[in-house]
Design a protein around this motif. Structure first.
Motif, PDB file in Angstrom:
ATOM      1  N   LEU A  70      32.554  38.796  48.540  1.00 19.28           N
ATOM      2  CA  LEU A  70      33.342  40.024  48.494  1.00 19.28           C
ATOM      3  C   LEU A  70      34.833  39.737  48.673  1.00 19.28           C
ATOM      4  O   LEU A  70      35.678  40.258  47.924  1.00 19.28           O
ATOM      5  N   ALA A  71      35.171  38.898  49.636  1.00 16.47           N
ATOM      6  CA  ALA A  71      36.581  38.618  49.916  1.00 16.47           C
ATOM      7  C   ALA A  71      37.273  37.934  48.742  1.00 16.47           C
ATOM      8  O   ALA A  71      38.481  38.114  48.533  1.00 16.47           O
ATOM      9  N   SER A  72      36.518  37.185  47.939  1.00 16.35           N
ATOM     10  CA  SER A  72      37.122  36.487  46.802  1.00 16.35           C
ATOM     11  C   SER A  72      37.520  37.442  45.685  1.00 16.35           C
ATOM     12  O   SER A  72      38.300  37.078  44.802  1.00 16.35           O
ATOM     13  N   LEU A  73      36.988  38.663  45.714  1.00 13.86           N
ATOM     14  CA  LEU A  73      37.274  39.647  44.680  1.00 13.86           C
ATOM     15  C   LEU A  73      38.388  40.614  45.093  1.00 13.86           C
ATOM     16  O   LEU A  73      38.832  41.433  44.285  1.00 13.86           O
ATOM     17  N   ALA A  74      38.828  40.527  46.348  1.00 12.54           N
ATOM     18  CA  ALA A  74      39.804  41.482  46.877  1.00 12.54           C
ATOM     19  C   ALA A  74      41.182  41.244  46.269  1.00 12.54           C
ATOM     20  O   ALA A  74      41.631  40.108  46.111  1.00 12.54           O
ATOM     21  N   ARG A  75      41.843  42.338  45.951  1.00 14.37           N
ATOM     22  CA  ARG A  75      43.198  42.311  45.389  1.00 14.37           C
ATOM     23  C   ARG A  75      44.154  42.977  46.383  1.00 14.37           C
ATOM     24  O   ARG A  75      43.828  43.995  46.989  1.00 14.37           O
ATOM     25  N   ASP A  76      45.336  42.407  46.507  1.00 10.83           N
ATOM     26  CA  ASP A  76      46.352  43.025  47.344  1.00 10.83           C
ATOM     27  C   ASP A  76      46.885  44.285  46.664  1.00 10.83           C
ATOM     28  O   ASP A  76      47.006  44.345  45.436  1.00 10.83           O
ATOM     29  N   THR A  77      47.211  45.267  47.469  1.00 15.23           N
ATOM     30  CA  THR A  77      47.754  46.520  46.951  1.00 15.23           C
ATOM     31  C   THR A  77      49.263  46.631  47.138  1.00 15.23           C
ATOM     32  O   THR A  77      49.881  47.546  46.595  1.00 15.23           O
ATOM     33  N   GLY A  78      49.838  45.735  47.915  1.00 14.16           N
ATOM     34  CA  GLY A  78      51.241  45.858  48.276  1.00 14.16           C
ATOM     35  C   GLY A  78      51.434  46.645  49.556  1.00 14.16           C
ATOM     36  O   GLY A  78      52.514  46.615  50.154  1.00 14.16           O
ATOM     37  N   ILE A  79      50.392  47.351  49.989  1.00 11.83           N
ATOM     38  CA  ILE A  79      50.425  48.091  51.246  1.00 11.83           C
ATOM     39  C   ILE A  79      49.858  47.186  52.334  1.00 11.83           C
ATOM     40  O   ILE A  79      48.729  46.704  52.202  1.00 11.83           O
ATOM     41  N   PRO A  80      50.613  46.902  53.377  1.00  9.53           N
ATOM     42  CA  PRO A  80      50.117  45.991  54.419  1.00  9.53           C
ATOM     43  C   PRO A  80      48.765  46.431  54.970  1.00  9.53           C
ATOM     44  O   PRO A  80      48.562  47.600  55.313  1.00  9.53           O
ATOM     45  N   GLY A  81      47.833  45.491  55.002  1.00 10.55           N
ATOM     46  CA  GLY A  81      46.516  45.753  55.565  1.00 10.55           C
ATOM     47  C   GLY A  81      45.520  46.373  54.618  1.00 10.55           C
ATOM     48  O   GLY A  81      44.367  46.592  54.992  1.00 10.55           O
ATOM     49  N   LEU A  82      45.939  46.664  53.369  1.00 14.31           N
ATOM     50  CA  LEU A  82      45.058  47.370  52.427  1.00 14.31           C
ATOM     51  C   LEU A  82      44.808  46.520  51.186  1.00 14.31           C
ATOM     52  O   LEU A  82      45.743  46.124  50.495  1.00 14.31           O
ATOM     53  N   GLN A  83      43.530  46.245  50.904  1.00 11.94           N
ATOM     54  CA  GLN A  83      43.125  45.542  49.690  1.00 11.94           C
ATOM     55  C   GLN A  83      42.074  46.380  48.964  1.00 11.94           C
ATOM     56  O   GLN A  83      41.526  47.334  49.521  1.00 11.94           O
ATOM     57  N   HIS A  84      41.801  46.007  47.714  1.00 17.44           N
ATOM     58  CA  HIS A  84      40.768  46.731  46.979  1.00 17.44           C
ATOM     59  C   HIS A  84      40.013  45.779  46.060  1.00 17.44           C
ATOM     60  O   HIS A  84      40.508  44.709  45.684  1.00 17.44           O
ATOM     61  N   VAL A  85      38.787  46.192  45.704  1.00 16.90           N
ATOM     62  CA  VAL A  85      37.962  45.473  44.745  1.00 16.90           C
ATOM     63  C   VAL A  85      37.792  46.376  43.530  1.00 16.90           C
ATOM     64  O   VAL A  85      37.417  47.547  43.657  1.00 16.90           O
ATOM     65  N   ALA A  86      38.066  45.833  42.344  1.00 17.32           N
ATOM     66  CA  ALA A  86      38.095  46.620  41.115  1.00 17.32           C
ATOM     67  C   ALA A  86      36.689  46.962  40.620  1.00 17.32           C
ATOM     68  O   ALA A  86      35.720  46.228  40.857  1.00 17.32           O
ATOM     69  N   ALA A  87      36.618  48.082  39.906  1.00 13.23           N
ATOM     70  CA  ALA A  87      35.414  48.469  39.174  1.00 13.23           C
ATOM     71  C   ALA A  87      35.563  48.056  37.715  1.00 13.23           C
ATOM     72  O   ALA A  87      36.679  47.842  37.228  1.00 13.23           O
ATOM     73  N   GLN A  88      34.441  47.930  37.025  1.00 13.60           N
ATOM     74  CA  GLN A  88      34.442  47.644  35.587  1.00 13.60           C
ATOM     75  C   GLN A  88      33.507  48.640  34.896  1.00 13.60           C
ATOM     76  O   GLN A  88      32.532  49.105  35.481  1.00 13.60           O
ATOM     77  N   THR A  89      33.809  48.937  33.646  1.00 16.68           N
ATOM     78  CA  THR A  89      32.961  49.870  32.898  1.00 16.68           C
ATOM     79  C   THR A  89      31.539  49.337  32.763  1.00 16.68           C
ATOM     80  O   THR A  89      30.586  50.122  32.655  1.00 16.68           O
ATOM     81  N   ALA A  90      31.375  48.023  32.799  1.00 14.98           N
ATOM     82  CA  ALA A  90      30.039  47.423  32.665  1.00 14.98           C
ATOM     83  C   ALA A  90      29.132  47.732  33.853  1.00 14.98           C
ATOM     84  O   ALA A  90      27.920  47.463  33.790  1.00 14.98           O
ATOM     85  N   LEU A  91      29.680  48.310  34.925  1.00 15.54           N
ATOM     86  CA  LEU A  91      28.820  48.726  36.032  1.00 15.54           C
ATOM     87  C   LEU A  91      27.764  49.723  35.579  1.00 15.54           C
ATOM     88  O   LEU A  91      26.706  49.842  36.197  1.00 15.54           O
ATOM     89  N   ALA A  92      28.057  50.422  34.492  1.00 18.69           N
ATOM     90  CA  ALA A  92      27.101  51.404  33.967  1.00 18.69           C
ATOM     91  C   ALA A  92      25.818  50.744  33.475  1.00 18.69           C
ATOM     92  O   ALA A  92      24.802  51.431  33.284  1.00 18.69           O
TER      93      ALA A  92
END
Length: 262
Positions: A70-92
């Motif tokens: 999970l941590a390898s997929l995290a992207r920085d948001t520019g907001i200190p302390g906040l990261q996110h993991v992206a969704a893809q359309t293929a999740l469907a």
């Protein structure tokens, strides 16, 4: 680490806005927060400027064999302390895969178990359908937050979501606390006020005694994804989310205290 699922089986109730507002609020309090976009429509992912093509690495990789960390997929948001993991359309496509690939129902739980203590909070932005992704999130969650519009038709969706939560709670055999967050409230309308009262009557203390008001600023995700440290919660909508966060945290503290005392 606390895991929150932001979910409703009805669309258009403010799930992504709620995920962004609560996640940013937690980060502003000094917490390490990861937002995970589980919706194939990827609204949260787009809010952070991630383009749909080429498809980004993200949630789908947690369902691979072997799964990504999970941590390898995290992207920085520019907001200190906040990261996110992206969704893809293929999740469907995951629903079809689940018929032939056992174990997918616990993919998120397993990813969190491997995650260690890198985050204080993980927030799942769930799709508006009861399927593999939502069930994964509810199975892994410590707390379910249900944003719901203050309009009569939304009461049916709320009732269905609460039934789903009860079903998941029985299946996993541990509590799943539920907090209902009224959204898009227009106090000028009789319908809105009556719906809010009925929601509180039907679901009691699960429902916040306030509401997120209709606010056009909430339509502009820049207010939630801006890296500016000032202007913490501009506008009445975002100010209401700050109060909602305090209520959710107080609810969590009360639940944990009861658990420890039991």
């Amino acid at each position: 680490m606390r895991v929150w699922a932001i979910a409703n089986q009805k669309g258009g109730v403010g799930k992504t806005t709620t995920t962004l507002a609560l996640g940013r609020g937690l980060a502003m309090r000094g917490a390490r927060v990861l937002l995970v976009d589980l919706d194939p429509h990827a609204s949260l992912t787009r809010a952070f400027g991630v383009p749909p093509e080429p498809a980004p690495a993200g949630v789908l990789e947690l369902f691979n064999e072997p799964p990504a960390e999970l941590a390898s997929l995290a992207r920085d948001t520019g907001i200190p302390g906040l990261q996110h993991v992206a969704a893809q359309t293929a999740l469907a496509t995951l629903e079809r895969r689940s018929a032939t690939q056992p174990g997918l129902g616990l993919a998120l739980s397993n990813a969190l178990a491997r995650c260690g203590d890198g985050y204080d909070y993980v927030l799942f932005d769930c799709p508006p359908t009861l399927g593999l992704l939502m069930v994964n999130a509810l199975a892994a969650a410590d707390h379910l937050i249900i944003p719901t519009q203050t309009e009569p038709l939304a009461l049916h969706g709320l009732e269905g979501m609460c039934r789903t939560a009860d079903m998941i709670e029985r299946s996993r055999r541990r509590p799943l606390p539920v907090s209902v967050l009224p959204t898009m409230y227009d106090r000028r309308t009789r319908t809105g006020a009556e719906t809010l009262r009925e929601m509180q009557r039907q679901h009691g203390p699960r429902v916040w005694d306030d509401a997120i008001p209709t606010d056009t600023r909430l339509c502009n995700v820049a207010a939630l994804t801006s890296t500016a440290p000032a202007e913490q919660y501009p506008g009445r909508g975002l100010s209401a989310y700050r109060r909602a966060l305090e209520w959710i945290l107080a609810t969590e503290a009360a639940v944990l205290a009861r658990t420890e005392a039991a």
